[in-house]
Design a protein around this motif. Structure first.
Motif, mmCIF file in Angstrom:
data_model
loop_
_atom_site.group_PDB
_atom_site.id
_atom_site.type_symbol
_atom_site.label_atom_id
_atom_site.label_comp_id
_atom_site.label_asym_id
_atom_site.label_seq_id
_atom_site.Cartn_x
_atom_site.Cartn_y
_atom_site.Cartn_z
ATOM 1 N N VAL A 35 0.700 -1.211 -0.045
ATOM 2 C CA VAL A 35 0.008 0.055 -0.024
ATOM 3 C C VAL A 35 0.874 1.336 -0.010
ATOM 4 N N HIS A 49 8.749 0.805 -1.259
ATOM 5 C CA HIS A 49 7.556 -0.071 -1.331
ATOM 6 C C HIS A 49 8.067 -1.163 -2.413
ATOM 7 N N ARG A 52 10.428 -3.605 -0.821
ATOM 8 C CA ARG A 52 9.664 -4.632 -0.068
ATOM 9 C C ARG A 52 9.097 -5.718 -0.859
ATOM 10 N N ARG A 142 -0.093 -13.998 15.909
ATOM 11 C CA ARG A 142 0.302 -14.333 14.503
ATOM 12 C C ARG A 142 1.372 -15.104 14.365
ATOM 13 N N LYS A 149 5.131 -9.174 3.634
ATOM 14 C CA LYS A 149 3.663 -8.368 3.607
ATOM 15 C C LYS A 149 2.535 -9.484 2.933
ATOM 16 N N GLU A 182 3.706 -4.382 17.215
ATOM 17 C CA GLU A 182 3.305 -3.493 16.286
ATOM 18 C C GLU A 182 1.682 -3.511 16.215
ATOM 19 N N ALA A 184 -2.103 -3.587 14.080
ATOM 20 C CA ALA A 184 -2.888 -4.459 13.188
ATOM 21 C C ALA A 184 -2.270 -4.217 11.887
ATOM 22 N N ALA A 185 -2.164 -2.701 11.607
ATOM 23 C CA ALA A 185 -1.761 -2.393 10.294
ATOM 24 C C ALA A 185 -0.867 -1.163 10.284
ATOM 25 N N THR A 186 -0.197 -1.018 11.421
ATOM 26 C CA THR A 186 0.803 0.254 11.566
ATOM 27 C C THR A 186 2.141 -0.324 12.493
ATOM 28 N N ASN A 187 3.014 0.459 12.429
ATOM 29 C CA ASN A 187 4.363 0.336 13.657
ATOM 30 C C ASN A 187 4.046 1.006 14.845
ATOM 31 N N GLY A 209 8.085 -1.557 8.340
ATOM 32 C CA GLY A 209 7.391 -0.384 7.787
ATOM 33 C C GLY A 209 8.168 0.641 6.798
ATOM 34 N N ILE A 210 7.652 1.073 5.840
ATOM 35 C CA ILE A 210 8.126 1.836 4.907
ATOM 36 C C ILE A 210 8.259 3.339 5.625
ATOM 37 N N THR A 211 6.871 3.415 6.162
ATOM 38 C CA THR A 211 7.046 4.905 6.656
ATOM 39 C C THR A 211 7.914 4.884 8.058
ATOM 40 N N ARG A 212 7.994 3.884 8.801
ATOM 41 C CA ARG A 212 8.887 3.693 9.799
ATOM 42 C C ARG A 212 10.446 3.904 9.416
ATOM 43 N N ALA A 246 2.213 4.483 9.268
ATOM 44 C CA ALA A 246 1.940 3.416 8.157
ATOM 45 C C ALA A 246 1.722 4.382 7.007
ATOM 46 N N THR A 248 -1.033 4.488 5.387
ATOM 47 C CA THR A 248 -2.573 4.979 5.360
ATOM 48 C C THR A 248 -2.468 6.014 6.543
HETATM 49 N N1 PDD Z 1 -0.142 -1.795 6.635
HETATM 50 N N2 PDD Z 1 2.786 -3.374 10.248
HETATM 51 C C1 PDD Z 1 1.904 -3.711 9.629
HETATM 52 C C2 PDD Z 1 1.454 -5.171 10.382
HETATM 53 C C3 PDD Z 1 1.134 -3.379 8.520
HETATM 54 O O1 PDD Z 1 0.250 -4.164 7.998
HETATM 55 C C4 PDD Z 1 1.630 -2.180 8.135
HETATM 56 C C5 PDD Z 1 1.009 -1.406 6.875
HETATM 57 C C6 PDD Z 1 2.684 -1.509 8.749
HETATM 58 C C7 PDD Z 1 3.224 -0.244 8.386
HETATM 59 O O2 PDD Z 1 3.970 -0.461 7.032
HETATM 60 P P1 PDD Z 1 4.069 1.004 6.044
HETATM 61 O O3 PDD Z 1 4.824 1.924 6.681
HETATM 62 O O4 PDD Z 1 4.882 0.366 4.943
HETATM 63 O O5 PDD Z 1 2.898 1.225 5.442
HETATM 64 C C8 PDD Z 1 3.259 -1.898 9.879
HETATM 65 C C9 PDD Z 1 -1.016 -1.443 5.317
HETATM 66 C C10 PDD Z 1 -0.819 0.028 5.054
HETATM 67 C C11 PDD Z 1 -2.227 -2.148 5.200
HETATM 68 O O6 PDD Z 1 -2.234 -3.094 5.680
HETATM 69 O O7 PDD Z 1 -3.133 -1.461 4.895
#
Ligand code: PDD
Length: 288
Positions: A35, A49, A52, A142, A149, A182, A184-187, A209-212, A246, A248
């Motif tokens: 994403v 991205h 990764r 998990r 990913k 971390e 569910a979808a963010t660091n 995470g790329i944002t990380r 993240a 998002t």
């Molecule tokens: N999720 N950890 C988890 C489990 C994630 O699913 C994500 C991203 C991140 C942050 O990664 P990044 O900075 O690269 O977005 C960390 C995406 C955004 C999603 O599943 O929608």
């Protein structure tokens, strides 16, 4: 305006887009995704991205669905066709379509590629950041390969749903010893009383995470120190600041953890400065 999706070589109406019922992503979650954020007509951190994505594909022994440069062009085209100026682009690659069998299909099976784009509201995101968000904690349940990913996200889905049902916006997975992994979808991050940023090492147990990663660049620019180490839920509750990252959310302040107010209950100044500087520092690929 109707939405357009890219599915296996074709640009199709989003409402009619579909993959075969025996796609291995559908049957086994045998696939990976990315994403990327789109901000002001730029795709953010596309190089990282795609790096990764390459790593996730190689860990699962799935071939690139097309040459990387071509993929980059298709991503930009999907964003352009959907006229997304601010939003998200979603990309999914699965091992392809084959008669159901757990073992890999024959080597000539073509990976499936789906790309979609959607608009999001920068104003809504800014309003959320001005207020801060609430977190719940849930036991880690998990598999160990969360560094990949993968589209297998059932524990993440259940954790995020539980957060919503409890009036929070994100759930942090926590190890039995109380260490935060971390979201569910963010660091997950905290800021100590001394103004040091703390986030768990990405060597194991979390997605890198790329944002990380880009926040490391941002912190350097702002002269902030980062410690990569585990932190406990208790340390987070008594931290000076807490936030999540993240594609998002970019940088989103955390003001409440399991019903305990973090600091004074307002987004922290360091968190907000990271959020502000992020756009300047991240790599920007024009989407049109
Ligand atoms: N999720 N950890 C988890 C489990 C994630 O699913 C994500 C991203 C991140 C942050 O990664 P990044 O900075 O690269 O977005 C960390 C995406 C955004 C999603 O599943 O929608």
């Amino acid at each position: 305006m109707s939405r357009i999706a890219y599915v296996n070589g074709q640009y199709v109406q989003h409402s009619e887009a579909g993959v075969h019922i025996e796609d291995r992503g559908y049957q086994f979650a045998d696939g990976v995704y990315e994403v990327c954020e789109i901000a002001r007509d730029n795709i953010m951190d596309m190089t990282r991205h795609l790096d990764r994505l390459g790593r996730s594909l190689s860990e699962l022994k799935i071939a690139w669905p097309m040459d990387r440069r071509a993929l980059q062009a298709v991503i930009r085209e999907v964003v352009r066709r959907n006229r997304v100026h601010n939003g998200l682009v979603y990309l999914q690659v699965t091992r392809g379509v084959a008669r159901r069998d757990h073992v890999f299909p024959s080597a000539d099976t073509t990976p499936s590629l789906v790309i979609t784009a959607k608009r999001t509201s920068p104003e809504a995101s800014a309003a959320r950041a001005a207020k801060g968000i609430k977190i719940i904690t849930v036991p880690e349940n998990r598999w160990e390969r969360v560094d990949i990913k993968s589209v297998g996200l059932l524990p993440n889905v259940l954790a995020r749903q539980q957060a919503k049902e409890q009036g929070a916006q994100e759930a942090w997975f926590v190890d039995p010893d109380g260490t935060v992994k971390e979201g569910a979808a963010t660091n997950a991050w905290i800021v100590t009383k001394d103004g040091v940023l703390v986030t768990r090492t990405a060597e194991s147990g979390i997605l890198r995470g790329i944002t990380r990663t880009t926040i490391f660049d941002v912190a350097k620019k702002l002269g902030l120190k980062i410690e990569e180490r585990g932190f406990s839920v208790d340390e987070a509750k008594s931290a000076k600041e807490a936030f999540i990252t993240a594609a998002t959310t970019v940088v989103m302040p955390v003001i409440d953890i399991d019903g305990v107010t973090v600091a004074n209950g307002h987004p922290g100044t360091i968190t907000l400065s990271l959020r502000e500087a992020f756009f300047e520092i991240a790599e920007k690929t024009p989407s049109c």
